[in-house]
Write a protein that holds these residues in place. Structure first.
Motif, mmCIF file in Angstrom:
data_model
loop_
_atom_site.group_PDB
_atom_site.id
_atom_site.type_symbol
_atom_site.label_atom_id
_atom_site.label_comp_id
_atom_site.label_asym_id
_atom_site.label_seq_id
_atom_site.Cartn_x
_atom_site.Cartn_y
_atom_site.Cartn_z
ATOM 1 N N TRP A 177 0.814 -1.205 0.000
ATOM 2 C CA TRP A 177 0.000 0.000 0.000
ATOM 3 C C TRP A 177 0.859 1.272 0.000
ATOM 4 C CZ3 TRP A 177 -3.963 -1.287 4.455
ATOM 5 C CH2 TRP A 177 -4.949 -2.150 3.944
ATOM 6 N N SER A 178 0.410 2.240 -0.782
ATOM 7 C CA SER A 178 0.935 3.600 -0.719
ATOM 8 C C SER A 178 -0.228 4.545 -0.985
ATOM 9 C CB SER A 178 2.064 3.818 -1.735
ATOM 10 O OG SER A 178 1.570 3.694 -3.053
ATOM 11 N N PHE A 179 -0.166 5.748 -0.415
ATOM 12 C CA PHE A 179 -1.271 6.674 -0.607
ATOM 13 C C PHE A 179 -0.834 8.094 -0.288
ATOM 14 C CE2 PHE A 179 -1.513 5.135 3.747
ATOM 15 C CZ PHE A 179 -1.735 6.277 4.500
ATOM 16 N N SER A 180 -1.529 9.046 -0.901
ATOM 17 C CA SER A 180 -1.365 10.455 -0.584
ATOM 18 C C SER A 180 -2.323 10.788 0.556
ATOM 19 C CB SER A 180 -1.688 11.316 -1.804
ATOM 20 O OG SER A 180 -2.044 12.631 -1.423
ATOM 21 N N GLN A 181 -1.810 11.456 1.577
ATOM 22 C CA GLN A 181 -2.668 11.819 2.702
ATOM 23 C C GLN A 181 -3.804 12.737 2.245
ATOM 24 O OE1 GLN A 181 -0.860 12.736 6.533
ATOM 25 N NE2 GLN A 181 1.162 12.193 5.726
ATOM 26 N N GLN A 182 -3.474 13.706 1.415
ATOM 27 C CA GLN A 182 -4.499 14.640 0.941
ATOM 28 C C GLN A 182 -5.552 13.940 0.087
ATOM 29 O OE1 GLN A 182 -4.997 17.823 1.877
ATOM 30 N NE2 GLN A 182 -3.293 17.487 3.302
ATOM 31 N N ALA A 183 -5.102 13.036 -0.789
ATOM 32 C CA ALA A 183 -6.032 12.317 -1.655
ATOM 33 C C ALA A 183 -6.926 11.383 -0.834
ATOM 34 C CB ALA A 183 -5.264 11.530 -2.711
ATOM 35 N N LEU A 184 -6.353 10.736 0.186
ATOM 36 C CA LEU A 184 -7.148 9.837 1.020
ATOM 37 C C LEU A 184 -8.191 10.628 1.812
ATOM 38 C CD1 LEU A 184 -7.583 6.954 2.062
ATOM 39 C CD2 LEU A 184 -5.939 7.453 3.883
ATOM 40 N N LYS A 185 -7.804 11.758 2.334
ATOM 41 C CA LYS A 185 -8.745 12.601 3.070
ATOM 42 C C LYS A 185 -9.934 12.980 2.188
ATOM 43 C CE LYS A 185 -9.076 17.201 5.189
ATOM 44 N NZ LYS A 185 -8.351 18.468 5.469
ATOM 45 N N LYS A 186 -9.653 13.339 0.943
ATOM 46 C CA LYS A 186 -10.720 13.726 0.003
ATOM 47 C C LYS A 186 -11.588 12.525 -0.353
ATOM 48 C CE LYS A 186 -11.462 15.971 -4.474
ATOM 49 N NZ LYS A 186 -10.807 16.617 -5.644
ATOM 50 N N ALA A 187 -10.956 11.377 -0.613
ATOM 51 C CA ALA A 187 -11.701 10.184 -1.016
ATOM 52 C C ALA A 187 -12.644 9.699 0.077
ATOM 53 C CB ALA A 187 -10.721 9.074 -1.394
ATOM 54 N N LEU A 188 -12.254 9.913 1.337
ATOM 55 C CA LEU A 188 -13.080 9.463 2.450
ATOM 56 C C LEU A 188 -14.050 10.528 2.946
ATOM 57 C CD1 LEU A 188 -10.334 7.570 4.510
ATOM 58 C CD2 LEU A 188 -12.057 6.574 2.984
ATOM 59 N N GLY A 189 -13.971 11.727 2.387
ATOM 60 C CA GLY A 189 -14.866 12.804 2.776
ATOM 61 C C GLY A 189 -14.657 13.283 4.198
ATOM 62 N N LEU A 190 -13.398 13.352 4.620
ATOM 63 C CA LEU A 190 -13.073 13.707 5.997
ATOM 64 C C LEU A 190 -12.838 15.197 6.170
ATOM 65 C CD1 LEU A 190 -10.468 10.874 6.653
ATOM 66 C CD2 LEU A 190 -12.836 10.921 7.470
ATOM 67 N N ASP A 191 -13.152 15.689 7.351
ATOM 68 C CA ASP A 191 -12.747 17.039 7.732
ATOM 69 C C ASP A 191 -11.291 17.049 8.192
ATOM 70 O OD1 ASP A 191 -15.271 18.035 7.180
ATOM 71 O OD2 ASP A 191 -15.958 17.837 9.263
ATOM 72 N N LYS A 192 -10.875 15.990 8.903
ATOM 73 C CA LYS A 192 -9.516 15.880 9.410
ATOM 74 C C LYS A 192 -9.005 14.457 9.229
ATOM 75 C CE LYS A 192 -8.810 20.017 11.390
ATOM 76 N NZ LYS A 192 -7.662 20.906 11.062
ATOM 77 N N LEU A 193 -7.761 14.354 8.771
ATOM 78 C CA LEU A 193 -7.070 13.079 8.711
ATOM 79 C C LEU A 193 -5.704 13.256 9.352
ATOM 80 C CD1 LEU A 193 -6.556 10.150 7.737
ATOM 81 C CD2 LEU A 193 -5.707 11.136 5.585
ATOM 82 N N TYR A 194 -5.407 12.422 10.344
ATOM 83 C CA TYR A 194 -4.103 12.432 10.993
ATOM 84 C C TYR A 194 -3.426 11.092 10.708
ATOM 85 C CZ TYR A 194 -6.524 16.081 13.672
ATOM 86 O OH TYR A 194 -7.243 17.190 14.041
ATOM 87 N N VAL A 195 -2.190 11.151 10.235
ATOM 88 C CA VAL A 195 -1.413 9.942 9.993
ATOM 89 C C VAL A 195 -0.162 10.024 10.859
ATOM 90 C CG1 VAL A 195 -0.239 8.508 8.294
ATOM 91 C CG2 VAL A 195 -2.292 9.773 7.628
ATOM 92 N N ILE A 196 -0.020 9.066 11.766
ATOM 93 C CA ILE A 196 1.097 9.069 12.701
ATOM 94 C C ILE A 196 1.813 7.729 12.643
ATOM 95 C CG2 ILE A 196 -0.019 10.730 14.229
ATOM 96 C CD1 ILE A 196 -0.735 8.435 16.109
#
Length: 320
Positions: free
Chosen positions: A79-98
């Motif tokens: 798996w690889s992903f863009s944080q910004q793209a994942l946030k948009k795809a999931l319809g999130l207000d906030k996404l935190y990746v730690i």
């Protein structure tokens, strides 16, 4: 409609997700999925969201890889992903990746009494720095500091510092491993593979054939006292872990305690209690009395990564 705050703990094999109560931190609706069954992380998260009664607007993902850039690329999965793209795809207000060990670290100050067990003496001083290490597949290491009532995880690669033997036999083991590997990090002994390395080195020193090849069998034989080299393996492991944890305590004056996480030590806590772990932790020459005052614990929480991701999210929500 219900609003859910969701946390995820992503490893190379499994991804676990849960809904977290933003006020109490309680985890609910915990689900585990095989990463290999989903083409992308978005696919599995969407499936989990579909099983919830309500909307998800905030998500915190703890993942076993570097998280400094927008592009996240797992080191032990495809798996690889863009944080910004994942946030948009999931319809999130906030996404935190730690980082996954950041999450495990953050769980520590909020553990209930039954989610940890103290080894030896010492006392915890409120809001003082905390040290964490976790023998598992590797050796995770971290520190926590409290700034303005918020816990901050200090990342690092402490598991790859040079192993420091604390006794004659462990020095012999170090010499055998050094001939084979060159540099011998703490992780080379204080992990699942480390148990195997110690055992094989001891068999070489004793000029005896190795009866076992995997850590689980070595541990079982050692606890059952079926094999002298397996017994000695557990002794050296506990002594080495105690010495390493004692170094963590000194590095940042961890008067808030030093905690042992990971999947190995909870399997034989009673043995650890009666081992040389605590003695090695305290045996620091002129600072032995100092370390004797610092408490050591083993973490028993079944999902510290999920729980710690929830701590991170709740701190961002400013509810803790």
């Amino acid at each position: 409609m219900n609003t859910h705050y969701v946390v995820a703990d992503v490893g190379g094999t499994n991804i676990r997700l849960a809904s977290i109560d933003e006020k109490t931190g309680e985890l609910s609706q915990i689900k585990k999925y095989l990463c290999a069954e989903f083409p992308t992380i978005a696919d599995v998260v969407k499936e989990y969201f579909s099983e919830l009664d309500g909307l998800v607007k905030q998500l915190c993902i703890a993942i076993a890889c570097p998280v400094d850039d927008d592009l996240i690329e797992m080191t032990n999965h495809t798996w690889s992903f863009s944080q910004q793209a994942l946030k948009k795809a999931l319809g999130l207000d906030k996404l935190y990746v730690i980082n996954d060990y950041t999450a495990i670290s953050l769980a520590v100050p909020f553990l209930a009494d039954e989610e940890k067990v103290q080894i030896g003496g010492g006392e915890v001083k409120d809001k003082k720095p905390i040290g964490i290490c976790g023998p598992g597949t590797g050796l995770g290491v971290g520190h926590l500091i409290n700034i303005n009532d918020k816990w901050i995880s200090l990342d690092g690669e402490g598991g790859h510092t040079s192993f420091a033997p604390t006794g004659d036999t462990s020095r012999q083991v170090l010499n055998v491993l050094a001939e084979k590997m060159g540099h011998v990090s703490a992780e080379r002994l204080l992990s699942g593979q480390g148990l195997e390395n110690i055992y094989q080195a001891l068999c070489s020193i004793a000029q005896q054939p190795a009866k076992f090849s995997v850590a689980a069998d070595i541990t079982r034989a050692g606890l059952a006292q079926e094999c002298q080299q397996a017994q000695l393996t557990l002794e050296i492991f506990c002594e080495g872990l105690g010495g390493f944890a004692g170094n963590l305590a000194l590095n940042l004056a961890c008067e808030g305690g030093v905690y042992i996480a990971g999947g190995i030590v909870p399997r034989f806590i009673d043995y650890v209690k009666n081992s040389s772990f605590r003695g090695a932790f305290e045996s620091k020459g002129r600072f032995s009395a100092y370390n004797a005052g610092i408490a050591t614990f083993v973490v028993l929480h079944p999902d510290p990564g999920l729980f710690g991701a929830g701590v991170y999210l709740r701190q961002e929500l400013k509810v803790i």
